[in-house]
Design a protein around this motif. Structure first.
Motif: not given
Length: 879
Positions: A357, A361, A371
């Motif tokens: 990520l 994120q 996620p």
């Protein structure tokens, strides 16, 4: 002249003015008449349109008998709710079940004048319509609604949510119709049972369960106000998705309740200060998704989707929640251990993080946002984690964005490839993981490696001690598995685990994965050889006993196509000393097993095996049949082994005990292969044979390939199975009450590794399930039938011994011979005094070239051909 002309001009002007005034008056009269006509015709047109709409409206009287779409509910054996499945979650309440204060909360939030009989406010609020129209006008869009509770009931039951004038007029007319048939309270109850409140909940009954896990009469005042605030915008004011705005909306409702006098100032203050307590609660924790999937599919096939999911059917099953949970955990942990190299001598590689990520994120994940690269639900017993920082020795990880944990060397030691070493090599965590890596974690599992020198090297994982709590890096296994747990006397299925995780794969391997069973098929052929009464009934005079000595020397069998089948043992070795039949089974030695099959004959063995529930098409007529050349499912194997455990009866496995309609009527269980049926009234094999096989299978656990299960300490019996190239690993076993069948393998039937075996991959899964199954069971021995007798024998010769021998169980009337025959016999019709023949004859058929050997003496090897060495043949499984 001048004066006269001027006078005339003024008079003309007056005449012109009068004509202009008369013209204007005529214009306005005509305009007024036109307006009047337009109003009259417009009124007539609108009135006609309204009359048309009124007569086109449905009859609302039918709502007195309204039966809402109610979902399917499936229950476990103890009455615990397993699942609620349907297009809408609903729990319709009767009027007396709805608390008055809950009614007051919704009235305050949605329609403050609801209880009024003033025609300006009820059933339609004209001030509200004017207010909404003005707001919509200044925004040039339909921004605000003005629907009273009767209008909302009309819309929810009969109209679409589109915002048009026609729909609004129909809504108003329907509201008036409702008041002709229903009281205020009846209309409110319809509203409360129909309104959508977010998260799939229709009606206050479902919403109370989903948000608070309660019945409506157990809700607190702030919880009632929270639910009452949802209809305006179920997504925006949702306490699970938007707690800040949900709190503001809740407090607004409390303020309106205070204004209307439903609560006191003190109650309002306390409720406004109360914390948000909403959490997502499912109606039933579906721990048996593979089982409920089968149930839903059967119901749809018999009664259709609409009846299945919308009529409130209730299905009662045999699933035992604690055993289903044990099966889920055992299969998941066992497969994870395989993927990590914790249950095998074959090391495994770490597949790497799920994803990486970026910083944006990462921030979202730390705020609890799941996620998008992850599956919708965590599979099995895994949890996602986000790596925050690393050093050489450990990593700091955010566990699902909720808490920070420290992952040390113990949690990654398996990656070094030596989990059973006294001192595992150190793993450089900084090279393994980096910030932003998304990984899978599980609670730490002690692999439980056995002491050096222990047979079969079976690693049985252990529950961590209190001081060993923590987390372990893991990965989603590519290998699959299944486990079926069943009551071996009734056939009641207590657990079905059809794979690693239902969320990742809906294919139910417990019911539909046809795989070779390896040596776990041997007991059916051994039983055929022990069943003296059945052999005699089929014209065969030679039976075996548990102590019959079988040769373990190289064997070569000529097949009908002219090729030779040369079975070998798992260890690739042979023995010069004949081995007792019971030990052949306990140690799973292959060559003697093939000799036993040829002894009874392949056609006879197939017919005998069909008595255990197998179909003829599943049983190939080849010598490797005894080594597991058939294709079977874990469910079939559990059913077949139950014949041994229950005294010879072939039970019908069942999952469903009854299906009840909403009105209490029971539905017929037609065309249902897993529904309860009448138990069998007679055994399919000789009870004594079933008992002898159980005694022999007990030795598998006592000192054979299943020895890792010995610490369970109960009367247990079972058998391992491993196929060629280690493609399938099995263990099927039972106690006095429960039987379980465990299978491990790849979906593509690929090899699992050189050291993979039923004793290493499947047996630990079975052990952990049976540990739970035995937790509430007494330690009862297996029932001994009347057709069992005991005799003293000489274990070296497999013959009766008058004094000083070992005592064994035998079928009454079918004891070992008193002396060893002079020579072995070949051929189905051979007599005891025929000399041995070097040409093989058929097993009951003169045209069959398979070798068949008879006799209770050691079965000898046929003449050697070539170098006499046995090689592995691909015609059948090995171990």
């Amino acid at each position: 002249m001048h004066v006269q002309v001027e006078a005339k001009g003024q008079g003309g002007m007056r005449r012109e003015h009068n004509r202009g005034t008369r013209g204007q008056g005529r214009f306005w009269r005509i305009t007024g008449q036109v307006v009047v006509l337009l109003v009259v015709f417009g009124t007539l047109g609108v009135g006609s349109w309204l009359i048309y709409l009124w007569h086109s409206l449905p009859s609302v009287a039918e709502l007195k008998h309204w039966n809402p779409a109610t979902p399917l509910r499936i229950y476990a054996a103890n009455g615990q709710l397993l699942s609620v499945d349907g297009p809408r979650l609903r729990d319709t309440l009767q009027s007396q079940q709805i608390p008055d204060q809950l009614r007051n909360a919704f009235v305050s939030a949605e329609n403050g004048h609801f209880w009024s009989n003033n025609p300006i406010y009820y059933p339609v609020s004209f001030p509200g319509i004017l207010r909404a129209a003005w707001i919509d006008l200044i925004h040039f869009a339909p921004v605000q609604g003005a629907s009273t509770i009767p209008e909302q009931v009309a819309r929810n039951f009969y109209l679409s949510p589109e915002k048009t004038i026609t729909r609004k007029v129909r809504e108003i007319l329907l509201a008036y119709k409702l008041t002709q048939h229903f009281s205020h309270r009846d209309i409110l109850d319809l509203y409360l049972n129909k309104i959508y409140l977010g998260n799939g909940a229709y009606g206050i009954g479902a919403a109370a369960q989903i948000y608070y896990g309660k019945q409506v009469d157990a809700l607190s005042l702030p919880q009632m106000a929270m639910l009452a605030g949802l209809p305006a915008a179920p997504a925006y004011f949702n306490p699970l998705a938007n707690p800040k705005d949900a709190r503001a909306r809740r407090n607004y409702v409390l303020g309106r309740m205070l204004v209307h006098g439903y609560i006191s100032q003190q109650e309002a203050r306390e409720a406004e200060a109360a914390p948000l307590t909403a959490q997502y609660h499912t109606e039933g924790r579906n721990i048996a998704r593979y089982a409920t999937q089968w149930i839903e599919q059967w119901l749809v096939s018999q009664y259709g989707a609409d009846m299945t999911y919308r009529t409130g059917l209730r299905v009662y099953t045999t699933i035992v929640p604690r055993l289903q949970s044990a099966a889920n955990e055992a299969v998941a942990t066992g497969l994870e251990n395989y993927s990590m190299g914790l249950d095998s001598l074959d090391p495994k590689q770490y597949q790497g993080p799920v994803a990486h990520l970026d910083e944006t994120q990462i921030t979202q994940a730390l705020n609890g946002v799941r996620p998008t690269v992850l599956p919708p639900q965590d599979p099995a017993n895994l949890h996602w984690g986000l790596v925050l920082s690393t050093t050489r020795s450990h990593a700091k990880i955010s566990l699902e964005g909720q808490e920070s944990i420290d992952l040390g060397q113990r949690g990654v030691a398996w990656i070094a490839g030596a989990p059973n070493a006294k001192k595992s090599p150190q793993v450089d965590v900084a090279k393994l993981l980096k910030r932003g890596d998304l990984v899978w974690l599980r609670h730490y599992v002690n692999p439980g490696w056995p002491a050096n020198g222990e047979d079969w090297r079976t690693a049985v994982w252990k529950t961590p001690a209190p001081g060993e709590a923590g987390w372990q890096l893991t990965q989603i296994p590519k290998v699959q598995g299944a486990l079926v747990g069943m009551d071996n006397s009734t056939g009641a299925i207590v657990s079905i685990a059809g794979g690693f995780s239902y969320s990742l794969s809906h294919f139910d391997r417990a019911l539909y994965a046809y795989r070779q069973p390896g040596s776990s098929f041997k007991p059916f052929v051994y039983a055929a050889a022990l069943d003296g009464p059945e052999l005699l009934a089929h014209g065969k005079s030679n039976y075996l006993t548990p102590i019959s000595l079988i040769a373990d020397t190289p064997l070569k069998i000529k097949l009908p196509n002219g090729t030779y089948y040369k079975p070998t043992n798992y260890e690739k070795t042979f023995s010069d000393t004949p081995i007792p039949l019971w030990k052949d089974l306990a140690d799973s030695i292959n060559v003697p097993s093939v000799r036993i099959l040829m002894h009874v004959g392949i056609p006879y063995a197939i017919q005998y095996a069909k008595q255990f529930g197998f179909k003829n098409t599943q049983l190939p007529p080849v010598p490797s049949l005894v080594l597991g050349a058939a294709d079977v499912t874990p469910m079939q194997m559990a059913r077949a082994y139950a014949v041994f455990s229950n005294g010879g009866f072939l039970i019908n496995p069942y999952l469903i005990t009854k299906v009840i309609k909403a009105d209490g009527e029971a539905l017929p269980l037609k065309n249902c292969t897993l529904c309860v049926t009448q138990p069998p009234n007679k055994p399919v094999i000789t009870p004594g044979v079933a008992y002898l096989m159980t005694r022999m299978l007990q030795r598998v656990i006592r000192n054979g390939t299943g020895i890792a299960a010995k610490p369970l300490g109960h009367y247990l019996a079972g058998k391992t199975g491993t196929t060629n190239d280690e493609k399938n690993a099995w263990f099927v076993g039972y106690g006095r009450h429960y039987i379980a069948s465990a299978w491990v393998g790849y979906d593509n039937n690929g090899p699992m590794g050189h050291w993979a075996a039923g004793a290493r991959e499947a047996l630990p899964i079975w052990i952990h399930f049976m540990k739970s199954a035995l937790a509430e069971e007494g330690d009862y021995p297996f029932f001994k039938p009347q057709d069992i007798t005991q005799a003293s024998i000489n274990p070296k010769t497999g013959t009766l011994e008058s004094e000083g021998g070992q005592v064994f169980d035998f079928l009454s009337g079918f004891l070992p011979p008193a002396s060893v025959p002079e020579f072995p016999l070949f051929g189905p019709n051979a007599s005891m005094n025929m000399p041995p023949s070097t040409t093989s004859t058929g097993s009951g058929n003169a045209n069959n070239s398979f070798l068949q050997q008879f006799g209770n003496a050691p079965l000898q090897n046929p003449p050697k051909s070539g170098n006499g060495n046995s090689t592995q043949n691909n015609n059948g499984p090995l171990f």
